[in-house]
Design a protein around this motif. Sequence first.
Motif, short mmCIF file in Angstrom:
data_model
loop_
_atom_site.label_atom_id
_atom_site.label_comp_id
_atom_site.label_asym_id
_atom_site.label_seq_id
_atom_site.Cartn_x
_atom_site.Cartn_y
_atom_site.Cartn_z
N LEU A 117 0.81 -1.22 0.00
CA LEU A 117 0.00 0.00 0.00
C LEU A 117 0.84 1.28 0.00
N LEU A 118 2.03 1.24 0.62
CA LEU A 118 2.83 2.46 0.72
C LEU A 118 3.97 2.51 -0.30
N THR A 122 5.47 7.79 -7.48
CA THR A 122 6.52 8.81 -7.54
C THR A 122 6.88 9.09 -6.08
N ARG A 123 7.90 9.90 -5.86
CA ARG A 123 8.30 10.14 -4.47
C ARG A 123 7.21 10.81 -3.65
N GLY A 124 6.30 11.50 -4.33
CA GLY A 124 5.23 12.19 -3.60
C GLY A 124 3.86 11.57 -3.74
N TYR A 125 3.78 10.40 -4.36
CA TYR A 125 2.46 9.83 -4.67
C TYR A 125 2.52 8.32 -4.53
N LEU A 126 1.85 7.82 -3.48
CA LEU A 126 1.92 6.39 -3.14
C LEU A 126 0.75 5.63 -3.76
N ILE A 127 0.86 4.32 -3.77
CA ILE A 127 -0.27 3.46 -4.20
C ILE A 127 -1.52 3.81 -3.39
N ARG A 128 -1.34 4.12 -2.13
CA ARG A 128 -2.48 4.50 -1.28
C ARG A 128 -3.18 5.76 -1.81
N ARG A 160 -6.89 2.48 6.83
CA ARG A 160 -7.95 3.21 7.56
C ARG A 160 -7.47 4.59 8.01
N ALA A 161 -6.18 4.69 8.34
CA ALA A 161 -5.64 5.99 8.76
C ALA A 161 -5.78 7.02 7.66
N ALA A 162 -5.77 6.57 6.42
CA ALA A 162 -5.90 7.50 5.29
C ALA A 162 -7.35 7.66 4.85
#
Length: 225
Positions: A117-118, A122-128, A160-162
């Motif tokens: 998930l993490l 890109t460095r600023g954009y995760l799978i999450r 869930r945190a996101a």
Amino acid sequence: MRGAFVTGTDTGVGKTVVAAALVAALSARGLRVAPVKPVVTGLDEPDPERPLDHVLLGAAAGVPPERVTPLTFGPALSPHLAAELSGAAVEPAALVAAARAAAEGADVVIGEGAGGLLVPITRGYLIRDYALDLGLPLIVAARPGLGTINHTLLTIESARAAGLRVLGVVLTPWPAEPDAMQRSNRETIAALGEVEVATLRRAGVEVADLAGAGAALPLERWGLT
Ligand SMILES: Nc1ncnc2c1ncn2[C@@H]1O[C@H](COP(=O)(O)OP(=O)(O)OP(=O)(O)O)[C@@H](O)[C@H]1O
Ligand SMILES: [Mg+2]
């Protein structure tokens, strides 16, 4: 978008098998399914036994692989590093737009991440972030055996945190005769993660076999039908 986004506790954990089983089972019911995956890496090192992810997902839905994934890289690396080494500038908004275009006219969308998930696209954009942008709830593919409780609960907590909803966990491949630890892992994840834990039997890469395995998943309960 109606559908689900399949993430996993790790790379190589069975996300594509779970996603392809969902796609094949829903397609077999006559639904128009759009499989989407933001990026596929590792085209230089294909597994002779298994099609590439976008190829298998496309085959399961009857759509071309280019419609599944807009971005591919040769090295088997995290997407952000594969992109950096190739010099490609990856635009997250373009990946989301490609998924929305693929979903047009479809009844249901089944997404697959890359790695866990993490993982950075890109460095600023995760799978999450991509899962959040698609607005899809999660299905977590996880191993049945030792180590899975921690990895699965970490993934659920991070989701869930996101603000992502977790539809369920799928333990894969689930043996015909699970041992005591595997059965205990299933119960423990369900209790501590407050989540439904389904299982997926071993399936080959043939669409009919994937559809048969996927039909045993709780498709109705997860709002996919
Ligand atoms: N239900 C299953 N039936 C058959 N094989 C399975 C199953 N679940 C997991 N596997 C095994 O796990 C391996 C990895 O599966 P898969 O390609 O789906 O992982 P992944 O999480 O999508 O990996 P990646 O991070 O590369 O996208 C496969 O080689 C397969 O043998
Ligand atoms: Mg995969």
